[in-house]
Design a protein around this motif. Sequence first.
Motif, PDB file in Angstrom:
ATOM      1  N   LEU A 158       0.828  -1.210   0.000  1.00  0.00           N
ATOM      2  CA  LEU A 158       0.000   0.000   0.000  1.00  0.00           C
ATOM      3  C   LEU A 158       0.862   1.260   0.000  1.00  0.00           C
ATOM      4  O   LEU A 158       0.439   2.302  -0.497  1.00  0.00           O
ATOM      5  N   HIS A 159       2.075   1.171   0.548  1.00  0.00           N
ATOM      6  CA  HIS A 159       2.983   2.332   0.523  1.00  0.00           C
ATOM      7  C   HIS A 159       3.418   2.643  -0.910  1.00  0.00           C
ATOM      8  O   HIS A 159       3.510   3.803  -1.304  1.00  0.00           O
ATOM      9  N   ILE A 160       3.635   1.582  -1.699  1.00  0.00           N
ATOM     10  CA  ILE A 160       4.026   1.776  -3.098  1.00  0.00           C
ATOM     11  C   ILE A 160       2.835   2.316  -3.911  1.00  0.00           C
ATOM     12  O   ILE A 160       2.984   3.231  -4.722  1.00  0.00           O
ATOM     13  N   TYR A 161       1.645   1.732  -3.646  1.00  0.00           N
ATOM     14  CA  TYR A 161       0.465   2.229  -4.369  1.00  0.00           C
ATOM     15  C   TYR A 161       0.170   3.683  -4.008  1.00  0.00           C
ATOM     16  O   TYR A 161      -0.310   4.454  -4.847  1.00  0.00           O
ATOM     17  N   ARG A 162       0.474   4.070  -2.762  1.00  0.00           N
ATOM     18  CA  ARG A 162       0.286   5.478  -2.389  1.00  0.00           C
ATOM     19  C   ARG A 162       1.265   6.370  -3.162  1.00  0.00           C
ATOM     20  O   ARG A 162       0.884   7.437  -3.639  1.00  0.00           O
TER      21      ARG A 162
END
Lengths: 317, 317
Positions: B113-117
């Motif tokens: 989710l950090h990468i998608y953010r």
Amino acid sequence: MEKNVLVLIPLKEEQKRILEEKAPSANFTYAKSQTVDAGQVQNANIIIGNPPVHMLKASKKLKWLQLNSAGVGEYAEEGVLPEGAVLTNATGAYGPAISEYMLGVLLELFKKLHIYRDNQAEANWSYEGKVKAIFDSTALIVGAGDIGGEFAKRLKGLGAYTIGVKRTEGHKPDYLDELYLMDKLEALLPRADIVALSLPETPLTKGIINESTLKLMKKDAVLINVGRGSAVDTEALCDALEKGQLLGAALDVTEPEPLPKEHRLWKIKNAVITPHVSGGYSLEETRRRIAGIAAGNLEAFIRGTKLINVVDCSKGY
Amino acid sequence: MEKNVLVLIPLKEEQKRILEEKAPSANFTYAKSQTVDAGQVQNANIIIGNPPVHMLKASKKLKWLQLNSAGVGEYAEEGVLPEGAVLTNATGAYGPAISEYMLGVLLELFKKLHIYRDNQAEANWSYEGKVKAIFDSTALIVGAGDIGGEFAKRLKGLGAYTIGVKRTEGHKPDYLDELYLMDKLEALLPRADIVALSLPETPLTKGIINESTLKLMKKDAVLINVGRGSAVDTEALCDALEKGQLLGAALDVTEPEPLPKEHRLWKIKNAVITPHVSGGYSLEETRRRIAGIAAGNLEAFIRGTKLINVVDCSKGY
């Protein structure tokens, strides 16, 4: 009876072997959904996986289609499958993957991890204020089937109060504190800290989250959508988020999808967007489960016994 | 006996009333840790909250200090409290807040989710590949006290296998599948998908995650630290993350802290950094629990009965 089995799921060698053992006299063809040719589809008596819909119209020999998805979409529409063909889906395969994703984006919004991630890009060590907890919150699970149910179980274990909304009457499982039919949605929305949508696309689920239902949500509630983008009126959601009508929204599905580069939703701080990745084969366990459902159903089909996950095409799930 | 009670916790009116009812004959003074003056600290027989450590050296009248933190830091050092004074901490108050934070950052890393953010900031709709699941993973909880224990309970409920490591011998609770002493850490690290640190700062916990112990971790494991930054050798962690020796790390505490603007850790993609916010009063429930511990202990102190959360200053917790 001919038994040409066309497999469109990217199975591992061991999973292929297990499948083939269930139908020793069948002919197996392995291909990819994206590159399968029309002849392969027309020749198949059994298809395991999701072929291009337009190729099915000429598939006179098809007796059974086992989808690798939980959603059935156009496959359930009249005239797509030949008369008498059975349609089964992969309900049960996606629960662990998607419910953990839902928990992740929920905590991302509740704990402001999306804001802290934005701050990190600027090497900014700043406190962003109060957070919310799953513990003691109230969750409204709209579409309490396999995926919604797995999410509700996890929330319940973490101390939330769980309310389920389903499209059809059914027995209330222990992990739901309350269970209602869809017509109670508007009465329930004001109670929820968490509103989670895991609905298939049907005429009844289109746009159920819209300008007027968004107004019924708590100011500090979050919306999660993992079903189909069409369940949410995207423009109304953008307006509500921009006005601070709710705490945030996490969307793994959008309408339009993919979300166009210039769409304003990308820039809304309290929207968390992922590109339809919560399911699929992102988690290896999902593939294992789909292979298991397909193998079990293949054995049943060959023996002439009852298949699981048979889709009622009149309802669309 | 004089009973001057100095309260340095930002309590709500109702919480003050409950506290005052426990010691009707006492004099209550309310102040803030940041702005309390030395005279107020010197005059107090009882302090509830964390006063500036240097002010305590002159506090000859102090009989009991109830901290609002779980960590005791310098308060437990020799010569800080007057001879015979009792030190209690707020163990038990932070479990719900910090364990949910831990679950959040764990899922952020596992589900990318950090990468998608990061992708969202660029309106980038791209699939980032395989994810990991808590379900069927193995978690190593280093410091299985209140906070680590609450985290382990949640992981166990989500289908993880839980291994606890403690500093002192104790009974194995049901939510831990295995329990060991700290000397087994190196043997256990290679088994873990999740390594979670919730340790106080003591000479024994400093730098336990360092260049050599990081090498023992799985390539797809994540490290979470919510205790004290000093438990991790920050430079060694940066090196390990840059080399891809582990999947990621989530740090709510760092050394140095705050993390300097120019520190390379800010820019490491698979590091998730939050500015020491998992505890504190980020969650209202935490304040309620601290107030409850303080009120219960005040009643016990006045009656001369046993206090809870008494700190063994020789051990530092």
